[in-house]
Write a protein that holds these residues in place. Structure first.
Motif, PDB file in Angstrom:
ATOM      1  N   SER A   6       0.831  -1.215   0.000  1.00  0.00           N
ATOM      2  CA  SER A   6       0.000   0.000   0.000  1.00  0.00           C
ATOM      3  C   SER A   6       0.859   1.256   0.000  1.00  0.00           C
ATOM      4  CB  SER A   6      -0.925   0.000   1.227  1.00  0.00           C
ATOM      5  OG  SER A   6      -1.819  -1.085   1.186  1.00  0.00           O
ATOM      6  N   SER A  10       1.248   4.136  -2.981  1.00  0.00           N
ATOM      7  CA  SER A  10       1.000   5.536  -2.672  1.00  0.00           C
ATOM      8  C   SER A  10       2.189   6.405  -3.088  1.00  0.00           C
ATOM      9  CB  SER A  10       0.727   5.694  -1.172  1.00  0.00           C
ATOM     10  OG  SER A  10       0.595   7.041  -0.812  1.00  0.00           O
ATOM     11  N   GLY A 299      -2.268  -0.503  -8.981  1.00  0.00           N
ATOM     12  CA  GLY A 299      -2.221  -1.332  -7.784  1.00  0.00           C
ATOM     13  C   GLY A 299      -2.226  -2.806  -8.141  1.00  0.00           C
TER      14      GLY A 299
END
Length: 303
Positions: A6, A10, A299
């Motif tokens: 994650s 980001s 992602g």
């Protein structure tokens, strides 16, 4: 969900957004003052981008090491290279990390915490130290990544990473050479004031996804107590990984499974499609890759 994954996604998203602002864009040669500043900013972003990849590699391997004990595979049945890394080689990492902690009381607690984990490998219930791989030096070399994956019965690490990236359309050239070149560019960007370093967030994504997919596949085999894997008879390769993609198609969202000629599902909403695709990816232990509006990878998830 992996915290390392994650955070990396980001950071890469922020890097891509940063590259689009006016301050980092080259202008006509007559605007030398602007171009000098823009070049320095691009160099800084190159350093940050490579550091994000290095941090992901170390953080993700730490997450996996922390999960190995919960698979209930006896320590003596783990790959021998992993056993060695989690005991003897971990001492080198602890020693190196100690040098980064000037406070003596912190050092005592730190050593106790990680040596307890090393000692636990002699018991039925153990926890591996997350420092076992990649924490014995400041930077993550291409050989370091190779060594990490070899500890999990992945015989040709960079070749397998490249194969996954190629199937995703993210890279075609051998990614170990790409990584070494990126490390050189990072060094030049950090130390040569006149350098003008190209940005390679796509290559960073390619390496991160391939590394994560292979490592997650190995962890899955440990959880399943795969007998052939535990005996070293079935190595982990890119062929073990089936890719499931969610991506925009016109004004709708499409889910495709590698090797299947028709869509698994088409929805008007990305969120609706992802909610349905995730359980299918979990059940089939797929690599789920999510693309954005312009087709770029935004992602991925490993099961």
């Amino acid at each position: 969900m992996s915290n390392a994954r994650s955070l990396f996604n980001s950071r890469i998203a922020s890097l891509v957004n940063s590259l689009g602002i006016d301050s980092v864009q080259a202008k006509p040669l007559t605007e030398q003052a602007h171009n000098d500043v823009a070049r320095m900013l691009r160099n800084g972003l190159a350093v940050v981008g490579f550091a994000a990849l290095e941090d992901f590699i170390k953080s993700r391997i730490s997450e996996v090491l922390s999960e190995v004990g919960s698979t209930n595979v006896p320590f003596g049945r783990l790959p021998e290279k992993l056993q060695y890394a989690a005991t003897f080689e971990a001492l080198t990492a602890i020693s190196y990390q100690m040098g980064l902690r000037p406070n003596k009381s912190d050092r005592i607690v730190y050593v106790q915490e990680h040596t307890q984990k090393i000692a636990s490998t002699a018991t039925a219930t153990y926890n591996l130290t997350p420092l076992a791989l990649g924490y014995d030096q400041a930077n993550v070399q291409d050989e370091t990544i190779k060594g990490m994956l070899k500890c999990f019965y992945i015989d040709n690490p960079w070749g397998e990473i490249t194969r996954i990236a190629s199937r995703l359309g993210l890279a075609a050239l051998p990614l170990d050479e790409t990584y070494k070149s990126a490390a050189i560019r990072r060094h030049r960007a950090a130390h040569a004031a006149n350098a003008d370093t190209p940005q390679t967030d796509k290559e960073a994504l390619a390496i991160a996804i391939g590394f994560d997919a292979l490592l997650s596949c190995a962890l899955s085999k440990l959880r399943l107590h795969d007998a052939q894997y535990l005996h070293g008879q079935a190595k982990v390769s890119a062929a073990d990984i089936i890719i499931r993609k969610v991506f925009p198609s016109g004004n709708r969202w499409r889910e495709e499974l590698e090797g299947r000629s028709t869509a698994v599902k088409v929805e008007s909403s990305k969120d609706l499609l992802l909610a349905a695709a995730r359980p299918r990816a979990v059940a089939a232990r797929n690599l789920l890759v999510i693309q954005g509006d312009s087709g770029q990878v935004v992602g991925w998830e490993c099961y």
